[in-house]
Design an enzyme around this catalytic site. Structure first.
Site, PDB file in Angstrom:
ATOM      1  N   GLU A 179      31.418 -57.998  42.052  1.00  0.00           N
ATOM      2  CA  GLU A 179      30.698 -56.915  42.690  1.00  0.00           C
ATOM      3  C   GLU A 179      30.124 -57.173  44.226  1.00  0.00           C
ATOM      4  O   GLU A 179      29.501 -58.113  44.130  1.00  0.00           O
ATOM      5  CB  GLU A 179      29.645 -55.931  41.855  1.00  0.00           C
ATOM      6  N   LEU A 233      31.918 -51.041  39.637  1.00  0.00           N
ATOM      7  CA  LEU A 233      30.838 -51.463  38.492  1.00  0.00           C
ATOM      8  C   LEU A 233      31.297 -51.442  37.121  1.00  0.00           C
ATOM      9  O   LEU A 233      30.835 -50.636  36.513  1.00  0.00           O
ATOM     10  CB  LEU A 233      29.355 -50.934  38.713  1.00  0.00           C
ATOM     11  N   SER A 234      32.505 -51.944  36.820  1.00  0.00           N
ATOM     12  CA  SER A 234      32.935 -51.978  35.601  1.00  0.00           C
ATOM     13  C   SER A 234      33.215 -53.267  35.096  1.00  0.00           C
ATOM     14  O   SER A 234      34.149 -53.689  34.791  1.00  0.00           O
ATOM     15  CB  SER A 234      34.463 -51.200  35.714  1.00  0.00           C
ATOM     16  N   GLU A 235      31.986 -53.916  34.590  1.00  0.00           N
ATOM     17  CA  GLU A 235      31.780 -55.172  34.206  1.00  0.00           C
ATOM     18  C   GLU A 235      32.995 -55.705  32.949  1.00  0.00           C
ATOM     19  O   GLU A 235      33.684 -56.399  32.856  1.00  0.00           O
ATOM     20  CB  GLU A 235      30.472 -55.657  33.853  1.00  0.00           C
ATOM     21  N   GLN A 244      26.407 -60.601  39.802  1.00  0.00           N
ATOM     22  CA  GLN A 244      25.024 -60.742  40.590  1.00  0.00           C
ATOM     23  C   GLN A 244      23.860 -61.188  39.710  1.00  0.00           C
ATOM     24  O   GLN A 244      23.016 -61.714  40.232  1.00  0.00           O
ATOM     25  CB  GLN A 244      24.920 -59.502  41.398  1.00  0.00           C
ATOM     26  N   PHE A 268      25.074 -59.613  29.231  1.00  0.00           N
ATOM     27  CA  PHE A 268      24.894 -59.183  27.883  1.00  0.00           C
ATOM     28  C   PHE A 268      25.877 -57.957  27.760  1.00  0.00           C
ATOM     29  O   PHE A 268      26.548 -58.000  26.622  1.00  0.00           O
ATOM     30  CB  PHE A 268      23.558 -58.277  27.601  1.00  0.00           C
ATOM     31  N   HIS A 281      16.486 -58.247  35.346  1.00  0.00           N
ATOM     32  CA  HIS A 281      17.201 -59.089  36.250  1.00  0.00           C
ATOM     33  C   HIS A 281      17.004 -60.519  36.064  1.00  0.00           C
ATOM     34  O   HIS A 281      17.227 -61.345  36.781  1.00  0.00           O
ATOM     35  CB  HIS A 281      16.955 -58.746  37.529  1.00  0.00           C
TER      36      HIS A 281
END
Lengths: 322, 323
Positions: free
Chosen positions: A29, A56-58, A80, A86, A128
């Site tokens: 990303e 944003l499609s991890e 990032q 997770f 984060h």
């Protein structure tokens, strides 16, 4: 000798591997603009096809990388923030990691998962700031946490060339470390490094905490002779290297930025005491059990392992054996 | 590239049918442990789709995946051996029923997390095309998978990057025991439409209808089109998993099962052959399946000392677990 920052060392490693091997490409990303300041300039140099920005499609792009690796490429994914791991734990563990065995050796999945800025970044709060490297060691995914610019370069290069999945945690606390670096070369996975020799106690420190351990060792130099061992790779762990160190010093303290229960510190201690009779009970300095990093800076600091805690643990270990 | 031969299409559905029936027997006989997710009733989908593929193409599926592997041309003997956990199996006994794979023919494996194959195939196809191949891919999944986020993310990624993946939803009406009506808001084709993916519904019990729909989609994809979706309406003739043979679960009305079984892809395709052709295929399939089962049961079991061989492709080894 040129001074190199940890962050630029990562950039150099990515650039060198992109240049060396057409099969390498980057996925993540905001990597074309380089929002994490690691992939800066790479899209311009290597093209947007090899430095691919993703939605944003991890979960999808993590499995996309698995598929690309099955087809012979060597993807590097930048996450990032550490908590994204997770979200994609299933894709890494259940697919990328398991495919070689489940297919009876028909395939390899050489994907590198790079997390620039793992652990606490002051003020980034609960979602984060995790440091989940112990999870990957637990499931048997190669896990590296470099402490220095030279190791950041060398371990990232080795990760990309490795034929199995590798998670590279680049701690936020190490990203701005600068060092005089002459030769940049691959660093073998699974081999630790003694940063400072000592006679009385071996301190194992993970990632950015290596620098804290070295500072504490200097501080205490007139009282106790501290050896600082940096495993560099948490899985597979250089237990032979550490055993050799602890066999000389007879004492062990582990400094680990992970939660306490089932954290890598526990595994390190267990692996050593299976092999070495210590002069004093081993100690560990970690985040608390189940830690969630609170937002307020003083609270954030309060749950991270500190130099004061390490100094205390070293003193107690010496006292326990006297 | 499409194989339009009705006889070979019949052979494929017949082979899958007989393979699965024998596999169920082997489950009951204890030669296959852990049970299987039978593909019975859905044979026309794997057979029809694979008839539209070329040698450079790749596919992946789910744990109800025997049909995909066989339709793609894997050796039934090594497939049976895999189900029986033998060293000669496709995966050397390391994958079993749920994870049979044959990468040499582009079968990239089967995933028990049912929405997983979409993104994996998207990545594999993108990579192969970058290497200069004219590859298209197929992701097989059931109606249950359309509610897993990662599959919807894969729809988005494939459409966004125009990766030629044929998403094949085998809608057999139930995700394990959950009926589609209880699980799917909107529609399956509507999910594809939301991503700009062309979707068609097809009678999954008619192997030629599936083949024709797949061939048309593959043609468009090879001509530069993006991903497409086929929703193949089908019916699972047997249990979700063979554990239902021991534990009766009451979720499908008996008359529905009777109606579902009445539309049998093996019969539908068989009717298109002469009696002589059909008999010849049946005999050949029977001999093939017999030999395959014998091969599997005669094959050696893996050595427990090698339990973690293949854990790491890099050759790394793991510490053993003993004290």
């Amino acid at each position: 000798m040129p001074r190199l920052s940890y962050r630029r060392a990562l950039t150099r490693a990515l650039a060198d591997e992109l240049a060396r091997d057409e099969a390498v490409f980057l996925l993540g990303e905001d990597i074309q603009v380089g929002a994490s300041l690691v992939t800066t300039g790479l899209a311009k140099r290597f093209g947007v096809d090899r430095v691919r920005d993703t939605p944003l499609s991890e979960q999808a792009f993590t499995s996309f990388a698995t598929g690309a690796a099955l087809a012979g490429l060597r993807p590097v994914i930048e996450f990032q923030i550490p908590s994204l791991l997770f979200l994609v734990f299933e894709q890494i563990v259940n697919h990328a990691h398991k495919f070689p065995l489940m297919t009876g050796g028909q395939c390899a999945v050489p994907v590198t998962y790079l997390v620039p800025g793992s652990g606490s970044r002051t003020g980034w709060a609960g979602q984060h700031s995790d440091h989940p490297y112990s999870l990957f060691a637990h499931v048997g995914v190669v896990t590296v946490v470099p402490a220095t610019p030279a190791d950041a370069y060398g371990l990232l290069v080795s990760a990309i060339r490795h034929d199995d999945p590798v998670v590279v945690f680049a701690p936020a606390g190490a990203m701005d470390v600068r060092d005089d670096v002459s030769d940049l070369e691959p660093v073998p996975l699974g081999r630790g490094r003694i940063h400072r020799f000592g006679d009385d106690v071996t301190v194992v420190a993970v990632g950015h905490l290596v620098h804290d351990a070295l500072a504490v060792a200097e501080e205490l130099a007139d009282q106790v002779s501290v050896e600082v061992f940096d495993p560099r790779t948490l899985y597979p762990f250089d237990i032979d290297g550490l055993t050799e160190s602890v066999a000389r010093t007879g004492r062990l303290v582990v400094l680990d930025d992970a939660n306490r229960s089932c954290g890598i510190a526990a595994e390190i201690i267990a692996s050593v005491v299976e092999r070495v009779r210590l002069l004093a009970p081993p100690r560990r300095v970690t985040r608390p059990d189940g830690a969630v990093l609170p937002f307020a800076p003083a609270l954030d600091r309060a749950v991270q392992p500190s130099r004061e805690q390490l100094a205390t643990a070293i003193h107690l270990t010496m006292k326990d054996s006297s | 590239m499409t194989d339009a031969d009705p006889v070979r299409l019949y052979r494929t559905v017949r082979l899958i049918r007989r393979f699965e029936q024998r596999a169920v027997e082997l489950v009951h006989g204890g030669q296959i442990v852990g049970g299987i997710h039978p593909y019975l009733g859905q044979e026309g989908i794997a057979a029809g789709v694979c008839a539209a593929l070329g040698t450079d193409d790749v596919l992946a599926g789910t744990h109800r995946g025997h049909g995909h592997v066989l339709a793609r041309g894997a050796d039934p003997a090594r497939m049976f051996a895999e189900l029986c956990g033998r060293l000669t199996g496709l995966n050397a006994g390391r994958g079993g029923s749920m994870h049979a794979a044959d990468l040499s023919i582009g079968v990239l494996g089967a995933n028990a997390i049912v929405g997983a194959s979409g993104a994996i195939i998207t990545g594999a196809v993108w990579a192969r095309r970058r290497q200069g191949h004219d590859t298209v891919g197929v992701s097989f999944f059931g109606d249950g998978a359309v509610n897993e986020g990662m599959l919807l993310e894969a729809f988005n990624l494939a459409a966004l990057w125009r990766v030629p993946v044929l998403f094949v939803c085998e809608n057999n009406g139930y995700a394990t025991t959950m009926p589609v009506a209880g699980a799917v808001a909107g529609s399956i084709a509507g999910r594809a439409a939301a991503f700009g993916i062309r979707a068609v519904e097809v009678d999954g019990q008619d192997p030629e209808a599936v083949r024709d729909a797949a061939a048309a989609a593959v043609d468009r994809m090879r001509a530069g089109g993006g991903p497409e979706l086929i929703e193949a309406r089908t019916y699972r003739f047997d249990a979700h998993h063979t554990f239902e043979h021991a534990v009766r679960l009451d979720y499908r009305p008996p008359d529905e099962v009777t109606r579902g079984r009445a539309r049998d892809p093996v019969h539908i395709q068989g009717e298109r052959l002469s009696d002589a052709d059909r008999a010849a295929v049946d005999a050949e399939v029977e001999a093939t399946v017999d030999a395959a089962v014998r091969f599997a049961l005669d094959s050696p079991e893996p050595d427990p000392a090698d339990a973690l061989t293949y854990l790491y492709a890099s050759g790394m080894t793991a510490r053993t677990g003993g004290g």
